[in-house]
Design an enzyme around this catalytic site. Structure first.
Site, short mmCIF file in Angstrom:
data_model
loop_
_atom_site.label_atom_id
_atom_site.label_comp_id
_atom_site.label_asym_id
_atom_site.label_seq_id
_atom_site.Cartn_x
_atom_site.Cartn_y
_atom_site.Cartn_z
N ALA A 61 0.78 -1.29 -0.61
CA ALA A 61 -0.13 -0.34 -0.21
C ALA A 61 0.99 1.27 0.01
O ALA A 61 -0.08 1.97 -0.19
CB ALA A 61 -0.71 -0.06 1.28
N LYS A 92 -26.14 -8.98 -5.58
CA LYS A 92 -24.93 -8.77 -6.19
C LYS A 92 -25.12 -8.62 -7.51
O LYS A 92 -24.53 -8.36 -8.66
CB LYS A 92 -24.40 -10.34 -5.96
N ARG A 112 -22.98 -3.74 18.32
CA ARG A 112 -23.44 -3.77 19.01
C ARG A 112 -23.31 -4.48 20.04
O ARG A 112 -24.29 -3.26 21.56
CB ARG A 112 -24.93 -5.12 18.52
#
Length: 432
Positions: free
Chosen positions: A36, A209, A48
């Site tokens: 990267a 999709k 949660r």
């Protein structure tokens, strides 16, 4: 030369994929940083349940109770949304992230299918990245392959196996000769199917999709509402056996093409010839075929779900952002995407498989043949099997190539017949 600062990530959602992203960054961090051009680090998380054991150490990250607040976190450059759901907290976070000037990575196919155009316009307007490789086919780089590798081609058609749960069930039925309900229960016990499997087995997941793939492949505005959807819950072991005897395997396929008559999108069970590579895709694997006018047929195949493959796609998107490789989410500017009306299916020509369960009495086959004849359907083969315990018999028909409208008309003629037991099953036969 000064060291490049890390790309800082705020991560919303710590389920299997979220935890997988953390594990992947921990395991391959040094390699990822070299590829990267700078480190990629998680700085803040939200989910949660803060106390749940996820198998990774989340205590080193700042915890944020409200996921939407990650969009405004001062120590985050990019937000990764792994909450799920087409609306609600996921969409609120996505909108807030782009409004706050941060790029967004998501695995949320439902949100992209329903709101992708809006989010793409917002991202492009602010010169931000919107990446969603993980939303389609898990770790298989099909979005990148279409958006970049096949960018010079006119794509005529894109189709494939887009739901691993359905493919696991169908290939298990094929291997063991057992019926759908029994295999579904086993898939749930193994974690391949949810407690409520409706989105998978009724074809909705695959349709999300497919609508994303169609937009990227054809340069059209997303049109999820125009996808015709039929799932797999009514397929019998007998259908699997008949298909095998005829030289086919049954697969749930998403199929899309764009042409002068509009954008055609359908998720439907197909009989796939054994000579086609999709017939040999088994288990929870996904596979996508794209047909380009210069590159020819491309096949993308691999693990379509799971923490590792999906996390791999998420982190690949983060690497692109770390490199400054944003690109257009749909391979061209959002305002250049064509508005396409839904293509009618009636005039499409194909062969079909029709399974009828009928009462065992004289004249039934003649009634079926007459309905097919009157609708203009040419029958290639008709097979009647022995009686079931309830006295009904299975009739399997394969048609010659003809317009789909004719098969629909024939079945409508038979719909009110007292000879029929239950609903007919109609599957398309995929061409070579």
């Amino acid at each position: 030369m000064p060291e490049t600062p890390p790309l800082r990530i705020a991560l919303a959602g710590l389920g299997t994929v979220g935890a997988g992203v953390i594990r992947l960054l921990d395991a391959n961090g040094e390699l990822i940083a070299r590829r990267a051009g700078r480190p990629i680090v998680v700085t803040a998380v939200s989910a949660r349940d803060r106390t749940k054991d996820r198998g990774v150490d989340i205590g080193r990250f700042e915890w944020v109770d409200d996921p939407t607040e990650l969009a405004r976190h001062p120590e985050a450059d990019v937000v990764v949304e792994l909450v799920g759901g087409s609306d609600g907290p996921a969409l609120a976070l996505a909108r807030a992230t782009l409004a706050a000037g941060k790029s967004l990575v998501t695995a949320n196919k439902a949100m992209i299918a329903h709101h992708g155009l809006e989010l793409a316009r917002a991202a492009e307007g602010a010169n931000l990245a919107l990446k969603f490789e993980a939303a389609v086919a898990g770790g298989v780089p099909v979005i990148k392959g279409l958006r970049e590798g096949a960018a010079a081609n006119v794509i005529a058609r894109v189709y494939g196996i887009l739901n691993g749960t359905c493919n696991f069930i169908l290939s298990k039925m094929e291997a063991e000769g057992r019926d759908f309900a029994e295999i579904l229960s086993e898939a749930q016990a193994l974690g391949y199917a949810e407690a409520d499997p409706s989105f998978d087995i009724d074809g909705v997941d695959a349709a999300h999709k497919l609508s994303i793939l169609a937009s990227v492949a054809f340069g059209t505005q997303p049109g999820f509402d125009d996808v015709a959807i039929t799932g797999v819950r009514h397929i019998l072991a007998a259908d699997i056996a008949e298909a095998a005897a005829l030289g086919y395997r049954i697969r749930l396929l998403g199929v899309a093409d764009a042409g002068p008559h509009g954008l055609f999108q359908r998720v439907h069970p197909h009989l796939v010839p054994l000579s086609h590579p999709l017939a040999h895709v088994i288990g929870s694997t996904n596979a996508v075929v794209a047909e380009g006018n210069f590159v020819g047929r491309l096949l993308f195949q691999g693990a379509g779900a799971g923490d590792g493959p999906t996390a791999s796609a998420v982190v690949a998107d983060l690497i692109d952002i770390a490199r400054g490789e944003f690109g257009h989410p749909y391979a061209m500017p959002a305002d250049a995407l064509a508005a396409q009306h839904a293509a009618e299916s009636g005039d499409r020509r194909a062969r079909a498989y029709v399974r009828l369960t009928v009462t065992d009495k004289v004249g039934v086959l003649a009634e079926i043949a007459a309905a097919m004849r009157d609708a203009g359907v040419s029958i290639e083969s008709l097979i009647q099997r022995g009686a079931n315990p309830d006295g009904s018999v299975l009739v399997a028909i394969v048609t010659h190539e003809g317009p789909e409208r004719s098969v629909a008309q024939a079945l409508e003629k038979l719909r009110g017949s007292q000879s029929l037991v239950g609903e007919p099953m109609w599957m398309h036969i995929l061409g070579e």
